[in-house]
Design an enzyme around this catalytic site. Structure first.
Site, PDB file in Angstrom:
ATOM      1  N   GLN A  71       0.823  -1.215   0.000  1.00 46.26           N
ATOM      2  CA  GLN A  71       0.000   0.000   0.000  1.00 46.26           C
ATOM      3  C   GLN A  71       0.859   1.268   0.000  1.00 46.26           C
ATOM      4  O   GLN A  71       0.456   2.305   0.527  1.00 46.26           O
ATOM      5  CB  GLN A  71      -0.959  -0.006   1.199  1.00 46.26           C
ATOM      6  N   SER A  72       2.032   1.194  -0.589  1.00 46.34           N
ATOM      7  CA  SER A  72       2.942   2.336  -0.588  1.00 46.34           C
ATOM      8  C   SER A  72       2.357   3.562  -1.310  1.00 46.34           C
ATOM      9  O   SER A  72       1.990   3.486  -2.487  1.00 46.34           O
ATOM     10  CB  SER A  72       4.242   1.922  -1.279  1.00 46.34           C
ATOM     11  N   ASN A  73       2.287   4.677  -0.583  1.00 47.48           N
ATOM     12  CA  ASN A  73       1.885   5.949  -1.204  1.00 47.48           C
ATOM     13  C   ASN A  73       2.970   6.425  -2.158  1.00 47.48           C
ATOM     14  O   ASN A  73       2.690   7.039  -3.177  1.00 47.48           O
ATOM     15  CB  ASN A  73       1.679   7.025  -0.134  1.00 47.48           C
ATOM     16  N   CYS A  75       5.051   4.569  -3.970  1.00 53.52           N
ATOM     17  CA  CYS A  75       4.988   3.853  -5.258  1.00 53.52           C
ATOM     18  C   CYS A  75       3.859   4.410  -6.114  1.00 53.52           C
ATOM     19  O   CYS A  75       4.046   4.682  -7.302  1.00 53.52           O
ATOM     20  CB  CYS A  75       4.816   2.350  -5.031  1.00 53.52           C
TER      21      CYS A  75
END
Ligand SMILES: *Cc1c(COP(=O)(O)O)cnc(C)c1O
Length: 326
Positions: A71-73, A75
């Protein structure tokens, strides 16, 4: 600063007073809305990426590779920015099990990223090597990918929050307020590093508190010190950096990165219901919960006017919605 940037984010972001939290805690709390930097690119990472993508374009790369949690913002913002600039993107995502297509991960797919996976163990020990390997494979096929480290937390990226401090100083003049203390969530250290360096460079003497969302303060002091050193080459004068005045509070990281305790989710609910402010479970929710508890315990009496930087993360709220109790 010796480098320039692209303009990708909606800047300057507004600063608003937090009515409920200021009253509740008896402090003067303001919030800088870096969650308003955009929609697709929203959050803090785009400030760093404005500098990174300038270099990517100037150096003739045709794509970028980066890495983070599922859930990387970071990325998601990287993929959105790359696609908007006509570049390709590959994201190396840390996964323990088959991921559900939701939140930021859904958007990575929607924006057309190539997705690769690694295990948490590989992520910890060799994510940079894995990205380099992907870049070398791609170069055999005629592609030229620039590798962006986790969170864009490296020398160039750090300039994004160096510049944010200059924006804050201009806003202090417009608003007629001085912010004595700046509070921010810390996940890979680049945001803190930029704030720290500009504070020193301009001799502002602000107190900057980073609330760790994982790991511990010793880890972050080392990380931030490393990024600070890398950043010095982009500054046009000497800055006196030290490890001693890097202030990281690791008491509110809870049970680990992207994992939530019930009290943290209750806190997010409280703030949303009292002032319609959306905090995210991974970063801003933990950092604001930390600020709240430190203020309640009387530890912020000398903090003066406090500016909390809302670093975004909204898309990470939705994959957690089932854990909220109503
Ligand atoms: C990445 C991130 C942070 C932490 O910033 P770092 O520069 O990685 O320390 C804080 N908030 C949100 C919403 C983020 O996505």
């Amino acid at each position: 600063m010796k480098i320039t940037k692209l303009r990708l984010a909606n800047l300057p972001t507004p600063i608003k007073k937090s009515r409920f939290l200021s009253n509740e805690l008896g402090i003067n709390l303001y919030i800088k809305r870096d969650d308003y930097t955009g929609i697709e690119i929203s959050g803090n990472k785009i400030r760093k990426l404005e500098y990174v993508f300038k270099k990517v374009l100037d150096s003739g790369f045709n794509g970028v590779i980066t890495t983070g949690g599922i859930q990387s913002n970071h990325c998601r913002a990287t993929v959105a920015a790359a696609t908007s600039l006509g570049l390709k993107s590959i994201v190396l995502l840390k996964v323990a099990e088959a991921p559900k297509i939701e939140g930021n991960f859904f958007l990575d797919n929607l924006f057309g990223a190539q997705i690769r996976y690694c295990t948490p163990e590989e992520y910890r020990t060799s994510r940079n090597q894995l990205m380099q390997d992907i870049a070398s494979q791609e170069s055999k096929m005629g592609n030229n990918y620039f590798v962006i480290p986790e969170g864009a937390s490296f020398g160039i990226g750090s300039m994004g929050y160096f510049e944010a401090i200059e924006e804050i100083v201009r806003q202090e003049k417009e608003l007629g307020i001085k912010f004595d203390t700046i509070v921010v969530a810390t996940g890979s250290g680049g945001t803190y590093s930029g704030l720290y360096l500009a504070n020193k460079y301009h001799k502002l003497n602000k107190r900057i508190i980073g609330f760790a969302v994982c790991d511990d303060s010793e880890y972050f002091v080392k990380q931030i010190d490393g990024i600070n050193k890398e950043s010095l080459e982009y500054l046009d004068k000497e800055v006196d950096i030290s490890r001693e005045d890097i202030e990281i509070n690791d008491k509110y990281k809870g049970i680990g990165y992207a994992l939530s305790r019930p009290e943290e989710l209750e806190f997010i609910k409280l703030i949303a219901s009292k002032e319609a402010l959306l905090l995210d479970p991974v970063y801003t929710g933990k950092a604001m919960y930390g600020l709240y508890n430190e203020a309640k315990a009387g530890n912020l009496k000398d903090a003066g006017n406090i500016l909390f930087i809302h670093t975004g993360g909204l898309f990470g709220l939705f994959p957690k919605q089932d854990q909220f109790v109503f």
